[in-house]
Each structure stands twice: as C-alpha cells, then as structure tokens.
Write a protein that holds these residues in place. Structure first.
Motif, PDB file in Angstrom:
ATOM      1  N   ASP A 208       0.830  -1.205   0.000  1.00 40.44           N
ATOM      2  CA  ASP A 208       0.000   0.000   0.000  1.00 40.44           C
ATOM      3  C   ASP A 208       0.865   1.256   0.000  1.00 40.44           C
ATOM      4  O   ASP A 208       0.581   2.224  -0.716  1.00 40.44           O
ATOM      5  CB  ASP A 208      -0.920   0.012   1.223  1.00 40.44           C
ATOM      6  N   ALA A 209       1.942   1.249   0.840  1.00 38.52           N
ATOM      7  CA  ALA A 209       2.821   2.416   0.889  1.00 38.52           C
ATOM      8  C   ALA A 209       3.455   2.672  -0.472  1.00 38.52           C
ATOM      9  O   ALA A 209       3.580   3.819  -0.918  1.00 38.52           O
ATOM     10  CB  ALA A 209       3.893   2.220   1.952  1.00 38.52           C
ATOM     11  N   ALA A 210       3.845   1.594  -1.153  1.00 46.14           N
ATOM     12  CA  ALA A 210       4.471   1.748  -2.466  1.00 46.14           C
ATOM     13  C   ALA A 210       3.481   2.297  -3.485  1.00 46.14           C
ATOM     14  O   ALA A 210       3.833   3.149  -4.316  1.00 46.14           O
ATOM     15  CB  ALA A 210       5.037   0.411  -2.934  1.00 46.14           C
ATOM     16  N   THR A 211       2.222   1.866  -3.434  1.00 46.83           N
ATOM     17  CA  THR A 211       1.246   2.352  -4.402  1.00 46.83           C
ATOM     18  C   THR A 211       0.877   3.808  -4.126  1.00 46.83           C
ATOM     19  O   THR A 211       0.679   4.595  -5.055  1.00 46.83           O
ATOM     20  CB  THR A 211      -0.020   1.470  -4.383  1.00 46.83           C
ATOM     21  N   VAL A 212       0.784   4.187  -2.849  1.00 53.06           N
ATOM     22  CA  VAL A 212       0.516   5.597  -2.532  1.00 53.06           C
ATOM     23  C   VAL A 212       1.684   6.464  -2.990  1.00 53.06           C
ATOM     24  O   VAL A 212       1.493   7.588  -3.479  1.00 53.06           O
ATOM     25  CB  VAL A 212       0.248   5.766  -1.024  1.00 53.06           C
ATOM     26  N   MET A 213       2.913   5.953  -2.839  1.00 57.16           N
ATOM     27  CA  MET A 213       4.078   6.682  -3.337  1.00 57.16           C
ATOM     28  C   MET A 213       3.934   6.984  -4.822  1.00 57.16           C
ATOM     29  O   MET A 213       4.217   8.110  -5.284  1.00 57.16           O
ATOM     30  CB  MET A 213       5.344   5.863  -3.079  1.00 57.16           C
ATOM     31  N   VAL A 214       3.477   5.993  -5.582  1.00 56.02           N
ATOM     32  CA  VAL A 214       3.310   6.185  -7.019  1.00 56.02           C
ATOM     33  C   VAL A 214       2.275   7.274  -7.286  1.00 56.02           C
ATOM     34  O   VAL A 214       2.461   8.147  -8.161  1.00 56.02           O
ATOM     35  CB  VAL A 214       2.902   4.859  -7.689  1.00 56.02           C
ATOM     36  N   GLU A 215       1.177   7.266  -6.517  1.00 53.10           N
ATOM     37  CA  GLU A 215       0.137   8.282  -6.711  1.00 53.10           C
ATOM     38  C   GLU A 215       0.669   9.682  -6.406  1.00 53.10           C
ATOM     39  O   GLU A 215       0.394  10.641  -7.137  1.00 53.10           O
ATOM     40  CB  GLU A 215      -1.064   7.976  -5.813  1.00 53.10           C
ATOM     41  N   ILE A 216       1.422   9.818  -5.323  1.00 49.35           N
ATOM     42  CA  ILE A 216       1.970  11.133  -4.970  1.00 49.35           C
ATOM     43  C   ILE A 216       2.902  11.628  -6.063  1.00 49.35           C
ATOM     44  O   ILE A 216       2.852  12.794  -6.477  1.00 49.35           O
ATOM     45  CB  ILE A 216       2.701  11.061  -3.616  1.00 49.35           C
ATOM     46  N   ARG A 217       3.732  10.735  -6.543  1.00 53.56           N
ATOM     47  CA  ARG A 217       4.696  11.156  -7.557  1.00 53.56           C
ATOM     48  C   ARG A 217       3.987  11.565  -8.849  1.00 53.56           C
ATOM     49  O   ARG A 217       4.348  12.567  -9.488  1.00 53.56           O
ATOM     50  CB  ARG A 217       5.694  10.020  -7.825  1.00 53.56           C
ATOM     51  N   HIS A 218       2.965  10.823  -9.256  1.00 53.47           N
ATOM     52  CA  HIS A 218       2.223  11.189 -10.462  1.00 53.47           C
ATOM     53  C   HIS A 218       1.439  12.492 -10.254  1.00 53.47           C
ATOM     54  O   HIS A 218       1.345  13.324 -11.173  1.00 53.47           O
ATOM     55  CB  HIS A 218       1.264  10.063 -10.859  1.00 53.47           C
ATOM     56  N   ALA A 219       0.872  12.669  -9.067  1.00 54.67           N
ATOM     57  CA  ALA A 219       0.154  13.912  -8.788  1.00 54.67           C
ATOM     58  C   ALA A 219       1.102  15.106  -8.864  1.00 54.67           C
ATOM     59  O   ALA A 219       0.754  16.165  -9.421  1.00 54.67           O
ATOM     60  CB  ALA A 219      -0.497  13.842  -7.408  1.00 54.67           C
TER      61      ALA A 219
END
Length: 554
Positions: free
Chosen positions: A389-400
C-alpha cells in the motif's frame, strides 16, 4: 510375536552372594535367551554398573538378593535409584526368607520394580524380568517422546520467528538435526520453483551450490506427485554425495509437506539409517540397533510435524516476498533510473535508490526531478509505513506532483495540493516530502518541507549545513509556512535524502543527522562521489529504503 521373542537378548545382572543361587538363576535366564552378568556383592554390583555406564551399556534389569553380605539389597536398590545415571534401571528383589508383606513393601519403598520370592518357576522368573524391562522401556520411550515434543515446540518457535525464507530453512535444519540426532538439510520451494535451502552444517564448508540445486530438482519432482505430509527414502546413487557429510554417500530420508494453498512446499532431509541385519549373532548389538531404529523412527515422526510447521511458516513469507517483488517492480518502474532522468538545462543531477534488505518490508521512498516553467523542481519523500500500500501511494503522490507542476511550480502550493489529495483519497495515510525549486540562471532555490529531513548544502571549502526549513507532514490538513530561500553558487552542492539512509534503531535522529552532515562535509568533490561516500558510510543492511538526490549548477 510374543514377549519371549521380543525381549530375548536383554542383559540381566544377577546379584547374589551364593554361587549356587547365581548359577541356578543364570541358567534359567540363559535358556530364555538373556545375557547374564553374575556378581557376588553390592559393592561388586556398583563397580560393574560404573564400568558399564562409562561404556554406555547398562544392563536392562538387575535381580538383587535382599540378603547381601556388605549391604542389604534394599540399600543397594536405594543407591541405584538415587543416582541419576542409573535411576531408570529396573530392580527386582528376590529372597527365599524375606517374603513377608513388610519385606515386599520395604523393597518397593526403596524403589524396586518387583519382588520375586524364590524358589520360583522358570516361567515366573522370565515373566517378572520381561514385565520389568517392558515397563522400563515404555517409561523411557515416554520420557524420550516428552523430550522430543518439548524440543519440537522450541524449534517451531524459532522457525515461526524467521524473517525470511533463508533464515526459515536454516532454523528448520538446525531443529531437525536436534530432533533426529543426525545432519539435516531443509528445502523451502515456492510456487515458482525457487528453492531456499538451510543446513545444520557450517555454510563455510558448503561453498558448492551444485549438490543443493540437484537435490532441489529431485525434491520438486517427488513433491509434485502428492500433497499433504508424506515420507520417502531416496537411495544414495540418486542423492547428491556429501550433502549430509563431507564425501559420504547416504540414503536420504525425506519428509515432504505442503500447505493446502500449495504455495509452500517443504522438505526435511536426513540420512536414512539401515535396519539391523537379519540373524545378527550379537544379541546386544541387535537389541541396540533395534532400539536406535525405534528412536530414529520416533524422531522422524516429530520431524513430520516440524516439516508441516515449516510449510505453514513459509506461506506468509512467500506471500510477503511476492508482495515485496511487486512493490519493488512498482518502484523501479515509476522511479526514473539515472540514465532515464529528463534533461534539465543548467543543472547537474545524480540520484540513488537502494531497497531495504530482504529481511525488511518494502517502503514508500521516492525522488523526482521535473522541469517547470520557473526552473527545476526536485522532490524527495517517503510514505509512512512499509507495505505494498505504501508503495502504491508513493506512485500516486509522484504522479500527482508531475501533473500539478505543469501549472504550478511554487513548492508551498504543491505541498498544499499534495496534502489535499492525500486527505481526499487516503485519509489514513501520511507522508513526508521536501520540495525545491531551483532557478539555474540565478542559483536561487525555494524550499518547502513537509516533515522531511531538510536538505544539506555543501559549500565550497568543505562546509556542510542543513537548511533551516520545516513544516507538517502531508495528510494532516495543517497550515504550511512560506518556503525558505537560499542561493547556490557554482561549486555548491545540494543533497536531499530519506531517513532510511541514517535512521538506526535506538539512536536519536538528531545524532544520526549530525553524523550525516559530518560525512557529507568530508566527501570528495562531485555528485557521484558524494552519494557513493554516504552509501559507503551508512547504507549497509538498512531496515528502510534509501532515496538520495544531489544536484549543483551545471
């Protein structure tokens, strides 16, 4: 098979000061197939027991006359039973005169297993001897089983606390060796066929991986045929030489276990013992071999439980490994590698990303370097927690961040937008991030910090200092301070890191930060040299991922 056949070959010590009695009792026992050790006194009996104890060959039972010349048979029994090394020896009192109830009770109080009035029928003597030996063996077997079960529980606790599959296999192999008294090798095979092995021998003596790979392939072929727990013996020509003992060819006894889900398959391998040869002439040897065989098979029964417990412990580790591989793939896919970084005019940039050791969970560390209309935007951050979950949220933050900076480049405004995004889509998650906006033409840097380690600026001449910039974490909906402005000169370097580089359990973070500043100040010139120096100082066996970004004016 009757008891006469089962227990023939037992060793009986006959303690009697009368030669004719010793001869008569011995003759009855020898005709029944027993080995007789005649002694004439209590002192001689104690000396004989001491000699046999050192040789590891105590008699199976002692027939003791009550009326011995140097001490009574009752006292001899009391001494035998009070000594731990001989306490399990069955003692049968016999007497032609002391046959009253009080005499029998006195013998039982001293620890005797039975009382035999003489003269007695040969069959009665044999029956009493057989009963005493049978009770002693059952008691010994029960004590051995209790010991093995206690040991098994200790081993399973060690197995269940393993942090990775290699550690799990090593713990199971060491436990199997303790349970069976033989060398052991354990294989843990995942659904993709990847095998992890552990051994009870020193790994320094096992530099060649070939035998283990060959054994793993063989185990995979055997295990594919059946589910659950089962055992089989692999003859020496098919089992790799030297896997149990250096240079030795052994038949292998394999205990294979798999979970219902089928993700984990475990094999506990130990040397197979040979059955005693038929018609063995030495009764004592045959009896010892049979006893060893019983103990070995009982130990293997416990090994089956160990194999099953190891398979159950491997299941979540395999699931975690699969999750970790997915998270690592996400990170490597979405974090641009050095050769794929965008061209940033006027800026030299170096990045490093080091995943945590395989014993720890995946984190949400990230970096970014993005061109904007107002300069170069860089970010280093970390999603709180360790999981997929932490890794997927990281991806979302970076794309945002990539999307927001198309229209907005101010670090404070970007931090506020990321904060609102996190609150809206992941209200239970928090993250840290440090954002910098560098104007390559002027060297002016605007910095906003959201709960992250502040950047370090290395000035020409070897000085290193943290930028005094702070702010609340993302995901808390708190007001954010104005960005801090600094100016980079041509030879200055700016360093941004995640706390995985320096955070150490039990050490205050401010102490670790000062160690980082000192190490950075002493690093050689250049961006690559700076990152490599810091990884060399702090990057060994870390419990968290490490993200680093270093830049200077081009």
């Amino acid at each position: 098979m009757n008891d006469d056949v089962k227990q023939s070959g037992t060793t009986v010590m006959v303690v009697d000061d009368a030669p004719t009695n010793r001869y008569a009792m011995g003759a009855v026992l020898r005709r029944a197939g027993h080995h007789v050790v005649p002694v004439a006194s209590a002192g001689e009996a104690l000396s004989e027991l001491d000699v046999r104890l050192r040789a590891g060959a105590l008699p199976d039972v002692a027939l003791v006359d009550v009326g011995l010349p140097d001490m009574s048979g009752f006292e001899l029994c009391r001494r035998v039973k009070s000594t731990p090394s001989t306490a399990a020896l069955p003692v049968v009192h016999f007497s032609a005169t002391a046959v009253d109830a009080k005499d029998r009770c006195r013998g039982l109080d001293a620890g005797a297993d039975a009382f035999l009035p003489v003269p007695a029928e040969p069959r009665e003597i044999q029956a009493v001897v057989h009963a005493a030996v049978r009770r002693a063996r059952r008691r010994t077997d029960a004590e051995a089983l209790a010991h093995r079960l206690t040991l098994l529980s200790q081993v399973i606790i060690t197995v269940q606390t393993a942090r990775c599959l290699g550690e799990l296999a090593d713990a199971a192999a060491a436990g199997a060796a303790r349970l069976t008294g033989t060398p052991a090798v354990v294989f843990v095979i995942g659904p993709d066929g990847e095998a992890h092995h552990g051994t009870s021998r020193s790994r320094l003596a096992l530099s060649d991986a070939g035998p283990h790979q060959a054994a793993a392939r063989l185990i995979t072929r055997i295990g594919d045929r059946r589910d659950g727990v089962h055992s089989t013996v692999v003859p020496a020509p098919l089992w790799p030489t030297g896997l149990f003992r250096p240079g030795a060819q052994d038949d292998a006894h394999l205990v294979l276990a798999s979970t219902k889900e089928g993700r984990a398959r475990v094999c506990v391998a130990t040397p197979a013992i040979a059955a005693p040869p038929r018609g063995a002439g030495n009764c004592a040897l045959s009896r010892d071999a049979a006893a060893d065989d019983r103990r070995h098979h009982a130990a293997l029964s416990v090994a089956e439980r160990l194999a099953q417990a190891t398979a159950l412990a491997a299941e979540p580790l395999l699931m975690y490994q699969a999750e970790r591989d997915i998270a690592l793939t996400l990170q490597h896919s979405f974090l641009p590698q050095p050769h794929r970084l965008p061209h940033l005019p006027g800026v030299d940039l170096v990045v490093r990303y080091v995943p945590a050791s395989r014993q720890t969970e995946i984190g949400g560390d990230f970096y970014a370097a993005l061109p904007t209309r107002d300069g170069v935007l860089t970010a280093v951050g970390d999603v709180v927690g360790h999981s997929l979950d932490a890794a997927t949220v990281m991806v979302e933050i970076r794309h945002a961040l990539r999307a927001y900076c198309v229209e907005e480049s101010d670090p404070r405004a970007l931090a506020e937008r990321l904060d609102r995004m996190l609150l809206h889509y992941h209200p239970e998650v928090t993250a840290t991030v440090c954002l910098t906006l560098l104007d390559p033409g002027t060297g002016r840097v605007r910095i906003a910090n959201a709960g992250h380690i502040p950047p370090v600026i290395l000035r020409d001449g070897g000085r290193a200092e943290y930028v005094r910039v702070c702010g609340p974490l993302l995901g808390l909906a708190l007001d954010r301070p104005e960005p801090v402005e600094v100016v980079l000169h041509r030879e200055d370097r700016l360093l941004m890191v995640t706390d995985g580089l320096i955070e150490t359990r039990g050490v205050d973070l401010t102490t670790s930060m000062e160690q980082l500043r000192t190490a950075a100040a002493g690093a050689p010139p250049g961006l690559d040299a700076l990152c490599d120096t810091l990884l060399g100082c702090f990057g060994h066996d870390r419990e968290d991922d490490i993200a680093m970004l270093a830049l200077r004016l081009g």
